[in-house]
Design an enzyme around this catalytic site. Structure first.
Site, PDB file in Angstrom:
ATOM      1  N   ILE A 446      48.278  33.185  44.985  1.00 44.21           N
ATOM      2  CA  ILE A 446      48.405  34.626  45.248  1.00 44.21           C
ATOM      3  C   ILE A 446      47.501  35.070  46.394  1.00 44.21           C
ATOM      4  O   ILE A 446      47.609  36.184  46.882  1.00 44.21           O
ATOM      5  CB  ILE A 446      48.156  35.419  43.948  1.00 44.21           C
ATOM      6  CG1 ILE A 446      49.059  34.898  42.828  1.00 44.21           C
ATOM      7  CG2 ILE A 446      48.382  36.905  44.129  1.00 44.21           C
ATOM      8  CD1 ILE A 446      50.547  34.898  43.151  1.00 44.21           C
ATOM      9  N   GLY A 447      46.595  34.210  46.830  1.00 41.91           N
ATOM     10  CA  GLY A 447      45.842  34.552  48.034  1.00 41.91           C
ATOM     11  C   GLY A 447      44.386  34.141  48.011  1.00 41.91           C
ATOM     12  O   GLY A 447      43.940  33.372  48.849  1.00 41.91           O
ATOM     13  N   GLU A 680      52.374  38.794  37.280  1.00 37.52           N
ATOM     14  CA  GLU A 680      51.686  38.212  36.139  1.00 37.52           C
ATOM     15  C   GLU A 680      52.686  38.023  34.993  1.00 37.52           C
ATOM     16  O   GLU A 680      53.438  38.937  34.677  1.00 37.52           O
ATOM     17  CB  GLU A 680      50.586  39.174  35.726  1.00 37.52           C
ATOM     18  CG  GLU A 680      49.695  38.656  34.652  1.00 37.52           C
ATOM     19  CD  GLU A 680      48.490  39.561  34.471  1.00 37.52           C
ATOM     20  OE1 GLU A 680      47.978  40.076  35.488  1.00 37.52           O
ATOM     21  OE2 GLU A 680      48.085  39.740  33.334  1.00 37.52           O
ATOM     22  N   HIS A 709      43.070  34.913  34.033  1.00 33.07           N
ATOM     23  CA  HIS A 709      42.027  35.806  33.520  1.00 33.07           C
ATOM     24  C   HIS A 709      41.025  35.086  32.637  1.00 33.07           C
ATOM     25  O   HIS A 709      40.044  35.669  32.204  1.00 33.07           O
ATOM     26  CB  HIS A 709      42.649  36.987  32.769  1.00 33.07           C
ATOM     27  CG  HIS A 709      43.511  37.813  33.671  1.00 33.07           C
ATOM     28  ND1 HIS A 709      42.986  38.531  34.725  1.00 33.07           N
ATOM     29  CD2 HIS A 709      44.846  37.996  33.726  1.00 33.07           C
ATOM     30  CE1 HIS A 709      43.969  39.146  35.371  1.00 33.07           C
ATOM     31  NE2 HIS A 709      45.104  38.819  34.796  1.00 33.07           N
TER      32      HIS A 709
HETATM   33  N1  GLN Z   1      45.792  38.619  47.329  1.00 27.78           N
HETATM   34  C1  GLN Z   1      44.939  39.128  46.336  1.00 27.78           C
HETATM   35  C2  GLN Z   1      44.138  37.989  45.729  1.00 27.78           C
HETATM   36  O1  GLN Z   1      44.652  36.947  45.565  1.00 27.78           O
HETATM   37  C3  GLN Z   1      45.693  39.854  45.244  1.00 27.78           C
HETATM   38  C4  GLN Z   1      44.777  40.466  44.219  1.00 27.78           C
HETATM   39  C5  GLN Z   1      45.424  41.431  43.262  1.00 27.78           C
HETATM   40  O2  GLN Z   1      46.604  41.495  43.147  1.00 27.78           O
HETATM   41  N2  GLN Z   1      44.645  42.187  42.531  1.00 27.78           N
HETATM   42  O3  GLN Z   1      42.997  38.125  45.383  1.00 27.78           O
HETATM   43 ZN    ZN Z   2      47.307  40.281  40.860  1.00 28.92          ZN
END
Ligand code: GLN
Ligand code: ZN
Length: 773
Positions: A446-447, A680, A709
């Site tokens: 996700i990054g 999620e 988490h």
């Molecule tokens: N790109 C962000 C990360 O990976 C996304 C965070 C989020 O959605 N809260 O940290």
């Molecule tokens: Zn997120």
């Protein structure tokens, strides 16, 4: 009472004040207590000192009645659960052994016991602990905290008004306890809860409370006739008690709507209503029910959740009308000042010419007392303040910061076509397939990768001047190389650079966009001891130069696989900032969208083929009432599409959202027109994939198969099982494999293994799909 005598009696008050103290003393004391460095006595003493200092500040500002009971070691909804004895069975022993430790166990959990769930307080960024109730719940009254804080304020010579979460809101915020049927409705416990509130009220009366405030913000949401009936019953019963203080029922964040006639008719002595723009309809609605003759009306005219100075002239007009509508009118902030930072004068780094536009909690209390004086004694009594207020407002209206002609011209010229990709999804998908050549079930993240202590230290060193920019950037480049190398070795298909240069996903961009301000001390409680410093979106937004391109490009140089660019979307940029109140949100979002569009286009030009625009806040900023949804979603989705529509068909746009109840925004998710969305899903066993499929979502989806988490490492079998579950809803050609969210809060050890398992799971399921296809 005549209008004149009503005016003479005007008082000033607030419903709550920031808890943390000038230097976040509360955070330090509570965290010190958790680590065993601060004793319980010392913690209690810090708390007493903070309460005393707050009340002194409020009294010195000229407020009449002061709130008590709004203070909290963690959260006021959790305090309410304690007050009514709603302690989950799994925390009973801890609470009985030591009330304070038990309280923190409910909030944070322990090795063996899970905490209460946490969620956002209405549409604010404050999180409360969700009460867990069931048919077996037995309520018992524990007024100790409320009574003690009342006694403290009385002993200091103040006129306190205890503030409690009202019984209807408390039940409406609750959810079925674990093990209780999902369809259990906590509101059915009202008759059991009311006697407990009756007892607390009697005890507060006995301890010297003249008035008690019961907060019912849940009544500003769309409510069923049954729920409104419950509210009517609750206040008929509580109002009918003989041994009780006077009752002030407070609402905020929106108009009361259908609940207004219910509360206006209830046998209580006062109502507190929000009269800021968001709830302006309260004024006409109040007139329509014939006002509150003989009752007290507390008018929330000063916005309690933004950081801008008030428009006094406008408030005085509203207040003047209200004087004719109630027996007595008092002036207040629209809601607790918990949602704003403490003191704008502490912001020494902000140009005084801009600082004059800002009002934090302390400045708001002065605004409130000024208005109360103006209402009581006539505007002549506040002539100097009015003149200063008008000059401050005028300086904001005419400032080049709030009016950049280039930005204005650009947003005005936006056409429908600017917010549309040049080709429909089907064509884009084909072009992207040819361009990216990804395997079936492509893997990505996700990054963010772990934000290690070294990275945080490097940033702190840079800020403190211990290292220079060159040294810091070398540190970031090293991290990027390592993150890329690891992903290559593991076999991830679409790589990320890991976001090591970002302190926070909103702040990082706010710091680089013109029109944003940063604060030094603007802390606001997010939950428990976690405080955030939201940036201030103060003016017209533009992007002077690329913000992320060089890091993404550097990452891309290290690998032949595609590296995904990472941006925070316009809706989230607004949601996690203090936004300007002098133009519609949609206009601000459009400006941010266009600034980000420039970044997206530059990323593409620098060779980035996959770009993700995160919108985790899309769902949470949804207006409280359904009537506001369509308008909000229209500008929210438009701003996202403005951000993402400037690229070629073969450039793949991703978006990401965290956990949310997506049910009511499925159409909006579709309207984003992103090529791929990651969400999620691990904890809910891919439920969101089903929801999207049922809604006919036509594009690619990456429901998370790794719950990030917790430090728990999912096994390959587990991730594969979730993937197979996802395949029941989404065809393999449109299914991605990724974790639930970013990895910044995770450690490297679990990240390594988990990601290996994720890639392995994708390989396993790929072969299965291959053989059945
Ligand atoms: N790109 C962000 C990360 O990976 C996304 C965070 C989020 O959605 N809260 O940290
Ligand atoms: Zn997120």
């Amino acid at each position: 009472m005549t209008t004149e005598s009503a005016a003479a009696a005007v008082q000033a008050t607030v419903y709550g004040y920031p808890r943390q103290g000038q230097n976040r003393e509360l955070k330090k004391a509570v965290e010190g207590y958790w680590k065993g460095r601060v004793t319980a006595e010392a913690l209690q003493e810090t708390a007493r000192d903070l309460r005393r200092a707050n009340w002194k500040q409020l009294a010195d500002a000229g407020l009449h009645e002061l709130p008590t009971g709004d203070f909290s070691f963690y959260d006021h909804v959790l305090d309410t659960s304690v007050m009514v004895g709603a302690v989950p069975a799994r925390h009973r022993t801890a609470v009985d052994t030591d009330a304070l430790d038990g309280y923190f166990a409910m909030a944070r959990g322990t090795q063996d016991v899970a905490p209460l769930e946490m969620t956002k307080w209405f549409d604010t960024n404050y999180h409360y602990l969700v009460p867990e109730l069931g048919p077996e719940t037995v309520f018992t009254a524990d007024s100790a905290k409320q009574v003690a804080e009342l006694a403290e304020a009385l002993a200091l010579g103040h006129t306190p008004r205890p503030v409690l979460v009202g019984p209807v809101t408390y039940l409406l915020l609750a959810k079925p306890a674990p093990g209780v049927a999902e369809d259990f409705v906590p509101l059915t416990l009202l008759d059991r809860l009311l006697p407990v509130y009756a007892q607390v009220l009697a005890e507060l009366r006995g301890a010297g409370a003249d008035w008690v405030q019961l907060d019912e913000p849940a009544l500003v949401q769309d409510r069923t006739p049954a729920e409104l009936g419950a509210a009517a019953r609750a206040y008929r019963d509580l109002g009918g008690l003989t041994d009780r203080p006077k009752l002030l029922v407070a609402s905020y964040f929106d108009r009361l709507g259908e609940a207004l006639p219910v509360l206006a008719k209830a046998p209580v002595e006062g109502l507190a209503l929000d009269f800021t723009d968001a709830a302006a309809a309260n004024l006409d609605d109040l007139a329509a029910v014939g006002g509150l003759p003989g009752k007290r009306l507390v008018a929330g005219v000063v916005n309690g959740r933004n950081i801008w100075i008030n428009d006094h002239q406008k408030s005085l007009t509203t207040l003047g009308t209200l004087l004719g509508l109630a027996g007595r009118v008092d002036v207040a902030a629209s809601c607790s000042l918990l949602h704003v930072p403490l003191d704008a004068t502490a912001e020494r780094d902000i140009d005084p010419q801009i600082r004059r536009w800002l009002a934090f909690a302390r400045q708001k209390t002065t605004e409130i007392t000024t208005l109360a004086r103006g209402l009581a004694q006539g505007t002549g009594a506040i002539a100097a303040e009015l003149a200063a207020n008008q000059a401050d407002l005028a300086s904001r209206t005419t400032s080049p910061i709030t009016h950049d002609p280039a930005v204005r011209a650009r947003t005005a010229a936006v056409t429908e076509a600017d917010g549309r990709r040049s080709r429909p999804y089907a064509e884009r998908a084909a072009a992207q397939r040819a361009h990216l050549r990804l395997p079936l079930l492509p893997t990505t993240t996700i990054g963010s990768f772990p934000q290690t202590t070294e990275l945080r230290t490097a940033r702190a060193d840079l800020r403190a001047g211990r290292i220079g920019t060159a040294g810091y950037e070398e540190r970031i480049r090293t991290e990027i190389r390592e993150v890329i190398a690891f992903q290559e070795k593991t076999g991830v298909d679409v790589l990320v650079h890991g976001e090591p240069e970002r302190n926070d996903m909103v702040q990082y961009f706010a710091e680089q966009l013109t029109g944003y301000l940063a604060t030094q001390h603007g802390w606001v409680q997010s939950y428990g001891t976690r405080y955030v410093r939201p940036p201030v979106l103060a003016g017209d937004i533009s992007r002077p130069e690329p913000m992320t391109v060089r890091w993404t490009a550097y990452a891309q140089e290290q690998t032949a696989k595609p590296v995904k660019g990472m941006l925070t979307g316009p809706v989230t940029m607004l949601a996690w900032s203090f936004v300007r109140d002098d133009q519609p949100l949609g206009e601000t979002a459009r400006q941010v969208g266009l600034a980000l569009r420039d970044e997206v286009v530059d990323l593409e030009a620098a060779g980035t083929s996959v770009i993700q625009v995160d919108e985790p806040a899309l769902r949470e900023t949804l207006p409280l009432r359904a009537a506001g949804h369509a308008g909000y979603l229209a500008w929210a989705t438009e701003s996202f599409r403005l951000t993402t529509s400037g690229v070629r068909p073969d450039t793949q746009i991703h978006t990401h959202m965290c956990y949310a109840e997506f049910g009511d925004i499925l159409q909006a998710i579709d309207d984003l027109d992103a090529d791929v969305i990651s969400l999620e899903a691990a904890r809910s066993h891919m439920q969101v994939a089903d929801e999207l499929a049922t809604a006919g979502y036509p594009r690619e989806v990456g429901p998370g198969v790794w719950d990030i988490h917790s430090p728990r490492v999912p096994s390959t079998a587990e991730a594969a099982a979730l993937l197979r579950k996802g395949l029941e809803a989404i065809p393999a050609e449109r299914l991605w494999v990724n974790p639930d969210c970013g990895l910044k809060t995770r450690g490297w050890t679990e990240t390594r293994t988990s990601l290996e398992h994720l890639v392995e799971a994708a390989r396993t399921v790929r072969t299965e799909v291959g053989t059945t296809a």
